[in-house]
Design an enzyme around this catalytic site. Structure first.
Site, PDB file in Angstrom:
ATOM      1  N   GLY A   1      -4.520   1.627  -3.882  1.00 51.84           N
ATOM      2  CA  GLY A   1      -3.134   1.258  -4.218  1.00 51.84           C
ATOM      3  C   GLY A   1      -3.049   0.699  -5.623  1.00 51.84           C
TER       4      GLY A   1
ATOM      5  N   LYS B   1      10.311 -17.024   8.496  1.00 51.10           N
ATOM      6  CA  LYS B   1      10.629 -15.689   7.987  1.00 51.10           C
ATOM      7  C   LYS B   1      12.068 -15.412   8.383  1.00 51.10           C
ATOM      8  CE  LYS B   1       8.233 -12.174   6.128  1.00 51.10           C
ATOM      9  NZ  LYS B   1       7.134 -12.242   5.154  1.00 51.10           N
TER      10      LYS B   1
HETATM   11  P1  NAD Z   1       3.733  -1.950  -4.305  1.00 48.02           P
HETATM   12  O1  NAD Z   1       4.882  -1.287  -3.646  1.00 48.02           O
HETATM   13  O2  NAD Z   1       3.919  -2.584  -5.626  1.00 48.02           O
HETATM   14  O3  NAD Z   1       2.525  -0.892  -4.473  1.00 48.02           O
HETATM   15  C1  NAD Z   1       2.035  -0.118  -3.431  1.00 48.02           C
HETATM   16  C2  NAD Z   1       1.081   0.910  -4.015  1.00 48.02           C
HETATM   17  O4  NAD Z   1       0.476   1.609  -2.941  1.00 48.02           O
HETATM   18  C3  NAD Z   1       1.735   1.986  -4.892  1.00 48.02           C
HETATM   19  O5  NAD Z   1       0.935   2.212  -6.039  1.00 48.02           O
HETATM   20  C4  NAD Z   1       1.701   3.243  -4.020  1.00 48.02           C
HETATM   21  O6  NAD Z   1       1.564   4.440  -4.774  1.00 48.02           O
HETATM   22  C5  NAD Z   1       0.444   2.983  -3.249  1.00 48.02           C
HETATM   23  N1  NAD Z   1       0.327   3.749  -2.016  1.00 48.02           N
HETATM   24  C6  NAD Z   1       1.267   4.098  -1.117  1.00 48.02           C
HETATM   25  N2  NAD Z   1       0.705   4.845  -0.139  1.00 48.02           N
HETATM   26  C7  NAD Z   1      -0.609   4.922  -0.438  1.00 48.02           C
HETATM   27  C8  NAD Z   1      -1.715   5.553   0.190  1.00 48.02           C
HETATM   28  N3  NAD Z   1      -1.575   6.225   1.322  1.00 48.02           N
HETATM   29  N4  NAD Z   1      -2.937   5.427  -0.399  1.00 48.02           N
HETATM   30  C9  NAD Z   1      -3.104   4.744  -1.538  1.00 48.02           C
HETATM   31  N5  NAD Z   1      -2.092   4.139  -2.168  1.00 48.02           N
HETATM   32  C10 NAD Z   1      -0.869   4.240  -1.624  1.00 48.02           C
HETATM   33  O7  NAD Z   1       3.160  -2.976  -3.229  1.00 48.02           O
HETATM   34  P2  NAD Z   1       2.366  -4.335  -3.497  1.00 48.02           P
HETATM   35  O8  NAD Z   1       3.337  -5.415  -3.755  1.00 48.02           O
HETATM   36  O9  NAD Z   1       1.280  -4.073  -4.455  1.00 48.02           O
HETATM   37  O10 NAD Z   1       1.781  -4.617  -2.052  1.00 48.02           O
HETATM   38  C11 NAD Z   1       0.651  -3.918  -1.541  1.00 48.02           C
HETATM   39  C12 NAD Z   1       0.220  -4.560  -0.232  1.00 48.02           C
HETATM   40  O11 NAD Z   1      -0.087  -5.939  -0.462  1.00 48.02           O
HETATM   41  C13 NAD Z   1       1.228  -4.566   0.902  1.00 48.02           C
HETATM   42  O12 NAD Z   1       0.526  -4.512   2.114  1.00 48.02           O
HETATM   43  C14 NAD Z   1       1.879  -5.942   0.788  1.00 48.02           C
HETATM   44  O13 NAD Z   1       2.441  -6.376   1.995  1.00 48.02           O
HETATM   45  C15 NAD Z   1       0.668  -6.764   0.418  1.00 48.02           C
HETATM   46  N6  NAD Z   1       1.008  -8.025  -0.244  1.00 48.02           N
HETATM   47  C16 NAD Z   1       1.669  -8.039  -1.422  1.00 48.02           C
HETATM   48  C17 NAD Z   1       1.952  -9.250  -2.039  1.00 48.02           C
HETATM   49  C18 NAD Z   1       2.653  -9.307  -3.373  1.00 48.02           C
HETATM   50  O14 NAD Z   1       2.831 -10.415  -3.902  1.00 48.02           O
HETATM   51  N7  NAD Z   1       3.039  -8.190  -3.970  1.00 48.02           N
HETATM   52  C19 NAD Z   1       1.568 -10.462  -1.420  1.00 48.02           C
HETATM   53  C20 NAD Z   1       0.860 -10.415  -0.210  1.00 48.02           C
HETATM   54  C21 NAD Z   1       0.589  -9.182   0.366  1.00 48.02           C
END
Ligand code: NAD
Length: 381
Positions: free
Chosen positions: A185, A73
């Site tokens: 989310g 990382k």
């Molecule tokens: P993103 O920023 O695209 O979406 C996040 C979503 O969460 C948004 O819709 C936002 O409105 C919502 N949100 C924020 N606060 C909230 C709350 N209190 N209650 C409900 N919803 C809420 O993020 P993402 O890429 O979808 O990632 C989401 C999670 O998955 C994170 O923990 C990230 O680390 C993990 N993750 C993502 C990926 C990836 O490829 N995108 C890979 C592994 C892990």
């Protein structure tokens, strides 16, 4: 202080460019299985300690995903809300040039907090190697139309989360058709998970975002839900069902709860509100391992984050190998299916919670290729 053990970190590389005002670091945790894979995090407070913990988590995630990648990382100390877009690109360029001695030989970068696909274009061009990072834009190709970037926007993580849930339901003898699902989310992970669940015949009955929770036990029309989210910025404008506070997603009466937003969604205060029989962790650390143990005791199956949300890193490997998006989706499905199955089988056989079974499998795979790693050390991550 950075914690060391016989697994790593193998290298910590700290870089500066005084002229540009760039200060960053790379932590390569373990390369027994291949070059260390992990994103670049840009925040004003990022530290070597924070990056080291994330690098170790990547060691286990890549090993469990059964990829020829180790864990790593990196971090760049900068506040991207305080600097101009041009300055951000200058900093990324300086970082990419400075870490050439380790990247891509020992470290392959990717997006993380405040780093997106266009930043990966800047990074790859400044580093000089197409293999230096993944998550690049689809138009950045080795040759026109050949070996191109695979951005996260293709939804590989949500697709993998859906397949992790499918395997868990199959093992429990449950039919996906008619299964009710609640999704926390509606970002990259949640929207794609919702799409694949509904296409497979599951009934998505609840979806939340930062502005609220929408619940309709009759089932939500997912294409309409995604349109509303895109246009109005929130699922709460859907126009039917009940709107509640976001945090109430935890207690929704659904067969499956998918977490896809905030860390520590489930706490000691609300853990006993969970009604789902299956929790699939699409987000990272939605609860502590102790709370997972508590749910395990109550007979609630939790598919841990680094098993369920590995679609993104598997997609990175497909990109690194020059695969196209169709090949990438096949690879994600195959690997998530196989890895979820072996984790749940070992967990059942040994009576341990799935996270412990997954960590054991990941650690065994690293140890098999690592002459200096010692098995007596506890796995953490
Ligand atoms: P993103 O920023 O695209 O979406 C996040 C979503 O969460 C948004 O819709 C936002 O409105 C919502 N949100 C924020 N606060 C909230 C709350 N209190 N209650 C409900 N919803 C809420 O993020 P993402 O890429 O979808 O990632 C989401 C999670 O998955 C994170 O923990 C990230 O680390 C993990 N993750 C993502 C990926 C990836 O490829 N995108 C890979 C592994 C892990």
């Amino acid at each position: 202080m950075v914690e060391f053990d016989s697994f790593g970190p193998e290298k910590i590389f700290e870089v500066y460019n005084a002229k540009v005002g760039m200060h960053g670091f790379v932590v390569v945790d373990n390369t027994a299985l291949g070059p260390g894979k992990g994103g670049i995090r840009m925040t004003p407070t990022v530290s070597i300690q924070e990056v080291s913990r994330l690098a170790r988590a990547m060691t286990w995630k890549c090993a469990l995903a059964d990829l020829p990648f180790g864990g790593a990382k990196s971090g760049i100390i900068a506040d991207d809300r305080q600097i101009s877009p041009q300055r951000k690109q200058e900093i990324i360029r300086a970082f990419a040039e400075a870490i050439r001695p380790v990247c891509p030989k020992y470290y392959i970068a990717g997006p993380d907090m405040n780093m997106a696909e266009e930043d990966m274009r800047t990074f790859a061009q400044a580093n000089g190697s197409w293999k230096s990072c993944t998550g690049k834009p689809a138009d950045l190709c080795v040759r026109p139309g050949e070996k191109c970037g695979i951005p996260h926007e293709y939804g590989s993580t949500g697709f993998g989360v859906f397949h992790a849930a499918r395997v868990a339901l199959e093992q429990a003898g449950k039919d996906m058709r008619g299964t009710t699902v609640a999704i926390e989310g509606m970002g990259n992970v949640g929207t794609f998970a919702a799409k694949y669940f509904s296409e497979a015949g599951a009934r998505v009955i609840a979806a939340s975002d930062s502005r609220g929770l929408l619940v309709d036990p009759r089932g939500l029309d997912v294409p309409k839900l995604l349109q509303v989210k895109q246009k109005a910025g929130t699922v709460t404008q859907y126009g039917a069902g009940k709107v509640l506070p976001s945090k109430d997603i935890v207690g929704v009466q659904a067969d499956v709860l998918v977490t896809a937003a905030v860390p520590d969604l489930i706490t000691a205060h609300n853990v006993d509100q969970v009604r789902a029989k299956l929790v699939v962790e699409g987000s990272n650390i939605p609860m502590t391992p102790e709370l997972e143990g508590h749910l395990h005791q109550k007979g609630i199956l939790v598919v841990p984050d680094f098993v369920a949300n590995a679609g993104g890193v598997i997609s990175s490997y497909a990109e690194y190998r020059g695969q196209n998006p169709q090949q990438m989706f096949k690879l994600v499905e195959r690997k998530i299916t196989a890895n979820t199955a072996i984790v749940l089988e070992r967990s059942q056989k040994r009576g341990t919670k799935p996270r412990d079974a997954a960590l054991e499998i990941a650690r065994d795979r690293v140890i098999r290729k690592c002459k200096t790693c010692r098995i007596d050390l506890p796995a953490s991550g």
